[in-house]
Design an enzyme around this catalytic site. Structure first.
Site, PDB file in Angstrom:
ATOM      1  N   ASP A 113       0.842  -1.199   0.000  1.00 13.75           N
ATOM      2  CA  ASP A 113       0.000   0.000   0.000  1.00 13.75           C
ATOM      3  C   ASP A 113       0.875   1.247   0.000  1.00 13.75           C
ATOM      4  O   ASP A 113       1.506   1.580   1.007  1.00 13.75           O
ATOM      5  CB  ASP A 113      -0.923  -0.003   1.218  1.00 13.75           C
ATOM      6  CG  ASP A 113      -2.018   1.058   1.114  1.00 13.75           C
ATOM      7  OD1 ASP A 113      -1.869   1.980   0.296  1.00 13.75           O
ATOM      8  OD2 ASP A 113      -3.010   0.968   1.844  1.00 13.75           O
ATOM      9  N   ASP A 316      -1.355   5.410  -7.041  1.00 15.50           N
ATOM     10  CA  ASP A 316      -1.786   4.582  -5.911  1.00 15.50           C
ATOM     11  C   ASP A 316      -1.774   3.111  -6.295  1.00 15.50           C
ATOM     12  O   ASP A 316      -2.208   2.739  -7.387  1.00 15.50           O
ATOM     13  CB  ASP A 316      -3.199   4.995  -5.466  1.00 15.50           C
ATOM     14  CG  ASP A 316      -3.715   4.156  -4.313  1.00 15.50           C
ATOM     15  OD1 ASP A 316      -3.002   4.051  -3.291  1.00 15.50           O
ATOM     16  OD2 ASP A 316      -4.817   3.595  -4.424  1.00 15.50           O
TER      17      ASP A 316
END
Length: 436
Positions: A113, A316
């Site tokens: 992440d 992302d």
């Protein structure tokens, strides 16, 4: 002679079987295997979809929660929460890493992440955790408890600490309306390939209720003080890169490279921007978008970076399909439709699907970043129906209930590219690479 021949044959057979094992990954240096969570190499067993397109639609259906979390991030203090305060992020994990925690190392699979600073794993005494893979602190010789006097514990939401004395750094947090977890901040050795980071601080989940908390752990590669980059000190010099395999590569994995060594020697770069209100996120300047040879008419203010409002474009790893603010996406979609023969239909999150027989005239899509143009491979801009009869533009508008000024370049558009984050020099690099 027969015995010798048989021995040699068996040795070759064994070595060959090891070489072609699609789920084995012998790392050198700091490379770590990156695995799609739905692949055969993942230890997690989600409900089996009927096809690859169903897998993508299922993953993309969680994007609105993800982007709502991303757009809601606010400025964090120097010592940040060891368990993500943006709870919706915990529902999503598209790529996992093989790492080891403790001494001797216990194999864990943690979500990659880039928009989170924190790390957490389910621990052996966890009540309600739906996983067969737990971390057991008590059998690790390097495990270290943390108490409420530690600076990391003083600013944590949901902290349960006495007014006097000391106790374990315990957190209680609710998730949505139906889930909650309890976790303790601890330290232990984190092994990444051949590297060992001592005294790594992470959340140890010991209680879960409800169905929103996923089974796997999470490793934050954001830019904050509790992220892997910060906790590893000078070991990686603020540099890492990943190559994400296609979701269609059911047996294969990509790689995470930590540190400046082994990164592509010639790689095009664009500046990384710093947003003090959302310090974990990796912002870049997206100056424009082309569909085929046509530069899409987009007002510059729609793409402009604005730290106060959160407007701009981020890279992302946890969002599935690239999302643009409504006017930007509409302009891209309309130009795309002009160049492709309709009629058009919808499929899941995708509103521009057409007969796959027209794919030969599909225009390439190019993102124009400052100092860097990225023309997407066709597999990164189109997705196909299970029968193969439809092809769909694999992008969408931001959901209505979030900050519509933020754009997110997601992992489906990053697959089979080497994405390098050089935080020390405030730059992001992109190079073509077959990750599978």
């Amino acid at each position: 002679m027969d015995f010798l021949f048989t021995t040699i044959f068996l040795s070759l057979l064994i070595s060959t079987s090891k070489a072609v094992d699609p789920c084995s990954y012998e790392s050198d240096g700091s490379d770590i295997s990156v695995i799609p969570i739905y692949s055969k190499c993942s230890p997690f067993n989600p409900p089996k979809p009927d096809s690859w397109i169903d897998t993508i639609i299922n993953l993309a259906s969680k994007d609105p929660q993800r982007v709502k979390y991303l757009t809601s991030l606010v400025a964090q203090k120097t010592t940040s929460v060891p368990i993500a305060s943006g709870q919706n992020i915990l529902n999503i994990g598209n790529y996992v890493l093989r790492v080891k925690l403790g001494t001797p190392g216990q194999l864990m699979f943690m979500v990659l992440d880039t928009s989170n600073d924190n790390a957490w794993v389910p621990c052996s005494d966890c009540t309600g955790c739906s996983t067969k893979t737990f971390f057991t602190p008590n059998i690790s010789t390097t495990f270290g408890p943390m108490d409420c006097s530690m600076p990391q514990c003083t600013q944590v939401r949901g902290l349960s600490c006495p007014t006097t004395g000391s106790s374990a750094c315990l957190f209680n947090q609710s998730y949505g309306g139906d889930s909650s977890l309890s976790a303790t901040l601890i330290t232990d050795s984190l092994q990444l390939a051949k590297d060992i980071i001592p005294n790594f601080a992470f959340g140890c989940i010991n209680s879960v209720s409800g169905g929103s908390v996923p089974p796997q752990g999470l490793l934050g590669l954001g830019r904050g003080s509790m992220s892997l980059l910060s906790q590893s000190g000078s070991l990686y010099s603020g540099v890492f890169s990943y190559c994400l395999p296609s979701f269609k590569s059911y047996y294969f994995s990509g790689s995470l490279k930590l540190g400046p060594l082994g990164q592509p020697k010639s790689i095009r770069t664009t500046p990384l921007l710093n947003n003090p209100h959302r310090p974990s996120l990796y912002y870049v300047n997206l100056d424009g978008i082309s569909v085929g040879r046509v530069k899409v008419p987009i007002a510059p203010e729609l793409l402009a970076f604005n730290p106060t409002t959160g407007a701009g474009t981020i890279i992302d790893s946890g969002t599935v399909i690239t999302r643009f603010s409504e006017p930007i996406y509409t302009a891209i979609r309309d130009e795309f439709r002009k160049q492709v023969n309709g009629p058009f239909s919808s499929l899941g999150a995708f509103d521009t699907c057409f007969a796959a027989t027209n794919e030969g005239v599909t225009p390439a899509i190019t993102f124009h970043f400052t100092g860097l143009n990225l023309t997407l491979p066709m597999e990164n801009s189109l997705i196909h129906s299970s029968a193969g009869s439809l092809a769909c533009l694999s992008m969408a508008a931001m959901p209505n209930n979030v900050n519509s000024m933020m754009n997110v370049i997601a992992n489906l558009q990053q697959q089979n590219l080497r994405i390098m984050f050089d935080v020390a020099n405030s730059r992001l690099g992109i190079a073509r690479e077959l990750c599978n």
